[in-house]
Scaffold this motif. Structure first.
Motif, PDB file in Angstrom:
ATOM      1  N   LEU A  89       0.853  -1.182   0.000  1.00 52.45           N
ATOM      2  CA  LEU A  89       0.000   0.000   0.000  1.00 52.45           C
ATOM      3  C   LEU A  89       0.893   1.237   0.000  1.00 52.45           C
ATOM      4  CD1 LEU A  89      -2.931   1.151   0.392  1.00 52.45           C
ATOM      5  CD2 LEU A  89      -2.405   1.184   2.838  1.00 52.45           C
ATOM      6  N   VAL A  90       0.706   2.100  -0.989  1.00 55.05           N
ATOM      7  CA  VAL A  90       1.414   3.376  -1.030  1.00 55.05           C
ATOM      8  C   VAL A  90       0.449   4.426  -0.507  1.00 55.05           C
ATOM      9  CG1 VAL A  90       2.531   5.103  -2.483  1.00 55.05           C
ATOM     10  CG2 VAL A  90       2.839   2.675  -2.975  1.00 55.05           C
ATOM     11  N   VAL A  91       0.895   5.223   0.457  1.00 54.08           N
ATOM     12  CA  VAL A  91       0.053   6.278   1.030  1.00 54.08           C
ATOM     13  C   VAL A  91       0.697   7.630   0.756  1.00 54.08           C
ATOM     14  CG1 VAL A  91      -1.087   4.896   2.792  1.00 54.08           C
ATOM     15  CG2 VAL A  91       1.127   5.879   3.293  1.00 54.08           C
ATOM     16  N   GLY A  92      -0.152   8.611   0.445  1.00 54.54           N
ATOM     17  CA  GLY A  92       0.328   9.959   0.184  1.00 54.54           C
ATOM     18  C   GLY A  92      -0.094  10.895   1.303  1.00 54.54           C
ATOM     19  N   PHE A  93       0.798  11.815   1.620  1.00 53.37           N
ATOM     20  CA  PHE A  93       0.551  12.782   2.695  1.00 53.37           C
ATOM     21  C   PHE A  93       0.745  14.192   2.145  1.00 53.37           C
ATOM     22  CE2 PHE A  93       2.523   8.971   4.495  1.00 53.37           C
ATOM     23  CZ  PHE A  93       1.565   8.570   5.409  1.00 53.37           C
ATOM     24  N   ALA A  94      -0.305  14.980   2.135  1.00 55.71           N
ATOM     25  CA  ALA A  94      -0.189  16.381   1.702  1.00 55.71           C
ATOM     26  C   ALA A  94       0.499  17.181   2.807  1.00 55.71           C
ATOM     27  CB  ALA A  94      -1.572  16.953   1.416  1.00 55.71           C
ATOM     28  N   GLN A  95       1.438  18.014   2.410  1.00 53.77           N
ATOM     29  CA  GLN A  95       2.187  18.821   3.364  1.00 53.77           C
ATOM     30  C   GLN A  95       1.645  20.261   3.349  1.00 53.77           C
ATOM     31  OE1 GLN A  95       4.591  17.290   5.382  1.00 53.77           O
ATOM     32  NE2 GLN A  95       3.525  15.580   4.398  1.00 53.77           N
ATOM     33  N   PRO A  96       1.829  21.004   4.431  1.00 53.08           N
ATOM     34  CA  PRO A  96       1.309  22.378   4.502  1.00 53.08           C
ATOM     35  C   PRO A  96       1.824  23.301   3.398  1.00 53.08           C
ATOM     36  CG  PRO A  96       2.005  21.643   6.671  1.00 53.08           C
ATOM     37  CD  PRO A  96       2.432  20.589   5.690  1.00 53.08           C
ATOM     38  N   ASP A  97       3.037  23.035   2.894  1.00 51.52           N
ATOM     39  CA  ASP A  97       3.597  23.895   1.843  1.00 51.52           C
ATOM     40  C   ASP A  97       3.132  23.500   0.438  1.00 51.52           C
ATOM     41  OD1 ASP A  97       4.976  21.557   1.377  1.00 51.52           O
ATOM     42  OD2 ASP A  97       6.975  22.420   1.661  1.00 51.52           O
ATOM     43  N   GLY A  98       2.215  22.517   0.364  1.00 50.85           N
ATOM     44  CA  GLY A  98       1.693  22.085  -0.935  1.00 50.85           C
ATOM     45  C   GLY A  98       2.440  20.904  -1.533  1.00 50.85           C
ATOM     46  N   SER A  99       3.550  20.528  -0.941  1.00 51.19           N
ATOM     47  CA  SER A  99       4.292  19.370  -1.450  1.00 51.19           C
ATOM     48  C   SER A  99       3.655  18.078  -0.924  1.00 51.19           C
ATOM     49  CB  SER A  99       5.763  19.454  -1.015  1.00 51.19           C
ATOM     50  OG  SER A  99       5.855  19.359   0.394  1.00 51.19           O
ATOM     51  N   ARG A 100       4.168  16.954  -1.375  1.00 54.48           N
ATOM     52  CA  ARG A 100       3.639  15.654  -0.950  1.00 54.48           C
ATOM     53  C   ARG A 100       4.773  14.772  -0.456  1.00 54.48           C
ATOM     54  NH1 ARG A 100      -1.236  14.641  -1.693  1.00 54.48           N
ATOM     55  NH2 ARG A 100      -1.088  12.393  -1.761  1.00 54.48           N
ATOM     56  N   GLU A 101       4.464  13.961   0.529  1.00 48.78           N
ATOM     57  CA  GLU A 101       5.369  12.904   0.986  1.00 48.78           C
ATOM     58  C   GLU A 101       4.657  11.581   0.799  1.00 48.78           C
ATOM     59  OE1 GLU A 101       6.862  13.457   4.932  1.00 48.78           O
ATOM     60  OE2 GLU A 101       7.928  15.291   4.402  1.00 48.78           O
ATOM     61  N   PHE A 102       5.435  10.521   0.660  1.00 50.40           N
ATOM     62  CA  PHE A 102       4.861   9.202   0.424  1.00 50.40           C
ATOM     63  C   PHE A 102       5.439   8.182   1.382  1.00 50.40           C
ATOM     64  CE2 PHE A 102       4.571  11.473  -3.567  1.00 50.40           C
ATOM     65  CZ  PHE A 102       3.258  11.244  -3.921  1.00 50.40           C
TER      66      PHE A 102
END
Length: 172
Positions: A89-102
């Motif tokens: 399972l790949v999960v994505g996390f939206a960051q406050p600066d608009g970028s994404r972490e996975f």
């Protein structure tokens, strides 16, 4: 007249008493072994599953997207997505600066072993390589991910066949 020894009745009474004590002890030991066996069989449900649940809740409550794959290679290449029976399972996390972490949640098991590891890995910015990882649980015999009506379903099977199902939705 003074006699030495015991009468037949006294010897019989002692033997009956000793046999009753032995039978009671055997029954108690048998019950303890049975109780311990049942407790050991439920160890996954009592100890591992709540920890895995807590970790999955923390991870998935922060995620805003997910995708399922059948292998780590497919997940890192973002190919061959699945809707059922995936082990990665790949999960994505939206960051406050608009970028994404996975992050990547993967179940792996050595074919010779009866249980495997459910592992969370932080991925690089482009989600193509693993940066770091840690084990969520090491006691499951199988873990699969699937999607039903937009809801992520994780089925976790314990070493004695007990099945636990978790459900989560992305915040999108």
């Amino acid at each position: 007249m003074f006699r030495k020894g015991f009468t037949l009745i006294e010897m019989t009474a002692v033997l009956i008493l000793a046999m009753m004590i032995a039978a009671t002890s055997t029954t108690m030991i048998s019950q303890q072994v049975s109780f311990y066996s049942r407790l050991s069989a439920q160890k996954f449900v009592l100890e591992e599953a709540p920890i895995a649940n807590s970790m999955m809740v923390r991870i998935l409550s922060q995620a805003d997207a997910f995708r399922i794959h059948g292998s780590r290679a497919n997940a890192l290449a973002d190919t061959n997505g699945l809707v059922a029976n995936g082990t990665v399972l790949v999960v994505g996390f939206a960051q406050p600066d608009g970028s994404r972490e996975f992050g990547l949640i993967e179940f792996t098991r050595d074919p010779a072993a009866s249980t495997g590891d459910l592992v969370f890995s932080k991925l690089s910015e482009d989600a193509s390589t693993v940066v770091s990882s840690w084990t969520i649980t090491g006691g499951a015999s199988n873990v699969t991910f699937g999607i039903q009506n937009g809801i992520l379903i994780m089925n976790m099977t314990g070493p004695n066949g007990g099945n636990i199902q978790y459900a989560a939705s992305s915040s999108l």
